[in-house]
Design a protein around this motif. Structure first.
Motif, PDB file in Angstrom:
ATOM      1  N   ARG A   1       1.045  -0.803  -0.071  1.00 47.73           N
ATOM      2  CA  ARG A   1      -0.141   0.270   0.029  1.00 47.73           C
ATOM      3  C   ARG A   1       1.326   1.091  -0.424  1.00 47.73           C
ATOM      4  O   ARG A   1       0.894   1.884  -0.618  1.00 47.73           O
ATOM      5  N   VAL A   2       1.337   1.237   0.820  1.00 49.55           N
ATOM      6  CA  VAL A   2       3.068   2.399   1.010  1.00 49.55           C
ATOM      7  C   VAL A   2       3.333   3.039  -0.874  1.00 49.55           C
ATOM      8  O   VAL A   2       3.658   3.545  -0.831  1.00 49.55           O
ATOM      9  N   ALA A   3       3.657   1.927  -0.757  1.00 47.53           N
ATOM     10  CA  ALA A   3       4.901   1.618  -2.710  1.00 47.53           C
ATOM     11  C   ALA A   3       3.632   1.964  -3.661  1.00 47.53           C
ATOM     12  O   ALA A   3       4.336   2.248  -4.244  1.00 47.53           O
ATOM     13  N   HIS A   4       2.408   1.793  -2.938  1.00 53.13           N
ATOM     14  CA  HIS A   4       1.698   1.815  -4.808  1.00 53.13           C
ATOM     15  C   HIS A   4       1.137   3.712  -4.678  1.00 53.13           C
ATOM     16  O   HIS A   4       1.552   4.009  -5.106  1.00 53.13           O
ATOM     17  N   GLU A   5       0.631   3.251  -2.755  1.00 48.90           N
ATOM     18  CA  GLU A   5       0.936   5.294  -2.676  1.00 48.90           C
ATOM     19  C   GLU A   5       2.025   6.563  -2.847  1.00 48.90           C
ATOM     20  O   GLU A   5       1.621   7.418  -3.793  1.00 48.90           O
ATOM     21  N   VAL A   6       3.314   6.074  -2.911  1.00 47.56           N
ATOM     22  CA  VAL A   6       4.673   6.385  -3.654  1.00 47.56           C
ATOM     23  C   VAL A   6       4.660   6.713  -5.131  1.00 47.56           C
ATOM     24  O   VAL A   6       5.107   7.963  -5.604  1.00 47.56           O
ATOM     25  N   HIS A   7       3.905   5.962  -5.618  1.00 47.64           N
ATOM     26  CA  HIS A   7       4.323   5.308  -6.874  1.00 47.64           C
ATOM     27  C   HIS A   7       2.987   6.366  -7.796  1.00 47.64           C
ATOM     28  O   HIS A   7       3.056   7.167  -9.065  1.00 47.64           O
ATOM     29  N   ARG A   8       1.412   6.506  -7.211  1.00 46.27           N
ATOM     30  CA  ARG A   8       0.637   7.247  -6.816  1.00 46.27           C
ATOM     31  C   ARG A   8       0.945   8.947  -6.968  1.00 46.27           C
ATOM     32  O   ARG A   8       0.672   9.687  -7.685  1.00 46.27           O
ATOM     33  N   ALA A   9       1.203   8.845  -6.105  1.00 43.31           N
ATOM     34  CA  ALA A   9       2.367  11.202  -5.848  1.00 43.31           C
ATOM     35  C   ALA A   9       2.880  11.156  -6.843  1.00 43.31           C
ATOM     36  O   ALA A   9       3.036  12.212  -7.619  1.00 43.31           O
ATOM     37  N   TYR A  10       4.177   9.967  -7.277  1.00 45.18           N
ATOM     38  CA  TYR A  10       4.915  10.084  -8.600  1.00 45.18           C
ATOM     39  C   TYR A  10       3.760  10.876  -9.298  1.00 45.18           C
ATOM     40  O   TYR A  10       4.883  11.613 -10.055  1.00 45.18           O
ATOM     41  N   CYS A  11       3.247   9.673 -10.049  1.00 46.78           N
ATOM     42  CA  CYS A  11       2.251  10.163 -11.362  1.00 46.78           C
ATOM     43  C   CYS A  11       1.696  11.372 -10.617  1.00 46.78           C
ATOM     44  O   CYS A  11       1.298  11.865 -12.287  1.00 46.78           O
ATOM     45  N   LEU A  12       0.733  11.633  -9.450  1.00 55.39           N
ATOM     46  CA  LEU A  12      -0.075  13.223 -10.219  1.00 55.39           C
ATOM     47  C   LEU A  12       0.866  13.841 -10.166  1.00 55.39           C
ATOM     48  O   LEU A  12       1.358  15.205 -11.117  1.00 55.39           O
TER      49      LEU A  12
ATOM     50  N   GLN B   1      -4.556  -5.392  -8.843  1.00 52.44           N
ATOM     51  CA  GLN B   1      -3.437  -3.933  -8.951  1.00 52.44           C
ATOM     52  C   GLN B   1      -2.617  -4.161  -7.685  1.00 52.44           C
ATOM     53  O   GLN B   1      -1.042  -4.624  -7.717  1.00 52.44           O
ATOM     54  N   ARG B   2      -3.523  -4.790  -6.597  1.00 51.29           N
ATOM     55  CA  ARG B   2      -3.481  -4.596  -5.906  1.00 51.29           C
ATOM     56  C   ARG B   2      -1.518  -6.190  -5.205  1.00 51.29           C
ATOM     57  O   ARG B   2      -0.987  -5.872  -5.139  1.00 51.29           O
ATOM     58  N   GLN B   3      -2.021  -7.183  -5.708  1.00 52.79           N
ATOM     59  CA  GLN B   3      -1.425  -8.787  -6.404  1.00 52.79           C
ATOM     60  C   GLN B   3       0.360  -7.917  -6.501  1.00 52.79           C
ATOM     61  O   GLN B   3      -0.091  -8.224  -6.531  1.00 52.79           O
ATOM     62  N   SER B   4      -0.527  -7.499  -7.502  1.00 49.08           N
ATOM     63  CA  SER B   4       0.546  -6.677  -8.659  1.00 49.08           C
ATOM     64  C   SER B   4       1.537  -5.874  -7.480  1.00 49.08           C
ATOM     65  O   SER B   4       3.103  -7.038  -7.283  1.00 49.08           O
TER      66      SER B   4
ATOM     67  N   GLU C   1      -1.475   2.367 -24.816  1.00 50.20           N
ATOM     68  CA  GLU C   1      -1.516   2.845 -23.460  1.00 50.20           C
ATOM     69  C   GLU C   1      -2.142   2.184 -22.186  1.00 50.20           C
ATOM     70  O   GLU C   1      -2.000   0.681 -22.846  1.00 50.20           O
ATOM     71  N   LYS C   2      -1.912   2.137 -21.430  1.00 51.12           N
ATOM     72  CA  LYS C   2      -2.197   0.896 -20.235  1.00 51.12           C
ATOM     73  C   LYS C   2      -3.954   0.763 -20.591  1.00 51.12           C
ATOM     74  O   LYS C   2      -4.765   2.137 -20.444  1.00 51.12           O
ATOM     75  N   ASN C   3      -4.311  -0.613 -20.489  1.00 53.04           N
ATOM     76  CA  ASN C   3      -5.629  -0.258 -20.719  1.00 53.04           C
ATOM     77  C   ASN C   3      -6.318  -1.982 -19.898  1.00 53.04           C
ATOM     78  O   ASN C   3      -5.742  -2.999 -20.779  1.00 53.04           O
ATOM     79  N   PRO C   4      -6.639  -1.580 -18.753  1.00 51.57           N
ATOM     80  CA  PRO C   4      -6.864  -3.606 -18.219  1.00 51.57           C
ATOM     81  C   PRO C   4      -7.790  -3.837 -18.502  1.00 51.57           C
ATOM     82  O   PRO C   4      -7.413  -4.981 -19.007  1.00 51.57           O
ATOM     83  N   ASP C   5      -8.935  -3.649 -19.592  1.00 50.26           N
ATOM     84  CA  ASP C   5      -9.527  -4.319 -19.951  1.00 50.26           C
ATOM     85  C   ASP C   5      -9.297  -5.399 -21.141  1.00 50.26           C
ATOM     86  O   ASP C   5      -9.632  -6.534 -21.658  1.00 50.26           O
ATOM     87  N   LEU C   6      -8.291  -4.681 -22.051  1.00 48.24           N
ATOM     88  CA  LEU C   6      -7.431  -5.499 -22.957  1.00 48.24           C
ATOM     89  C   LEU C   6      -6.517  -6.029 -22.713  1.00 48.24           C
ATOM     90  O   LEU C   6      -5.651  -6.811 -22.941  1.00 48.24           O
ATOM     91  N   LYS C   7      -5.932  -5.825 -21.347  1.00 46.81           N
ATOM     92  CA  LYS C   7      -4.180  -6.245 -20.420  1.00 46.81           C
ATOM     93  C   LYS C   7      -3.753  -5.856 -21.472  1.00 46.81           C
ATOM     94  O   LYS C   7      -2.605  -6.520 -22.557  1.00 46.81           O
ATOM     95  N   GLN C   8      -3.249  -4.566 -21.889  1.00 51.17           N
ATOM     96  CA  GLN C   8      -2.252  -4.614 -22.090  1.00 51.17           C
ATOM     97  C   GLN C   8      -1.382  -3.298 -21.943  1.00 51.17           C
ATOM     98  O   GLN C   8      -2.622  -1.923 -21.364  1.00 51.17           O
ATOM     99  N   HIS C   9      -0.493  -3.171 -22.199  1.00 56.19           N
ATOM    100  CA  HIS C   9       0.529  -2.081 -20.749  1.00 56.19           C
ATOM    101  C   HIS C   9       1.642  -1.659 -22.453  1.00 56.19           C
ATOM    102  O   HIS C   9       2.175  -2.708 -22.754  1.00 56.19           O
TER     103      HIS C   9
END
Length: 120
Positions: free
Chosen positions: A8-19, A36-39, A76-84
């Protein structure tokens, strides 16, 4: 601190960087889909089990799992199409994408150094 908390902490740091780079596509941990959490948790386990692993090795482990799960490269990242767009070798990633991997590893190294790690 357990693995889920570290993720969770790593995810939120990642999110903050993205912002910070004006990318608002990352949901908060509480709103993130389970895949995404499992990843993130798999990334934590990777670095806990391989503390000397390079950032490129961490990226490769992430990429291998994505490919096993049926993801493929896409513009582009597209979870529905499983593309990244990051399903390429680490050295070929744009620098702003590489920073995400460096941040993730740094967060896990810091947290594991100062917190005993418990299983979730």
């Amino acid at each position: 601190m357990d693995i889920a908390s570290m993720a969770r902490v790593a995810h939120e740091v990642h999110r903050a960087y993205c912002l910070a780079i004006e990318d608002d596509s990352q949901p908060s941990w509480k709103d993130a889909p389970e895949w995404q959490r499992q990843s993130s948790m798999r990334g934590v386990v990777f670095y806990l089990n391989s503390p000397e692993a390079s950032v490129a090795a961490g990226h490769n482990a992430w990429m291998e799992r994505k490919l096993q799960d049926g993801w493929q490269w896409g513009p582009e990242k597209n979870p529905d199409l499983k593309q990244h767009p990051c399903l390429i070798e680490f050295r070929l990633l744009p620098k702003f994408q590489q920073v995400k991997d460096f941040l993730f590893r740094a967060v896990i190294k810091a947290l594991s150094k100062y917190h005993s790690v418990m299983q979730p």
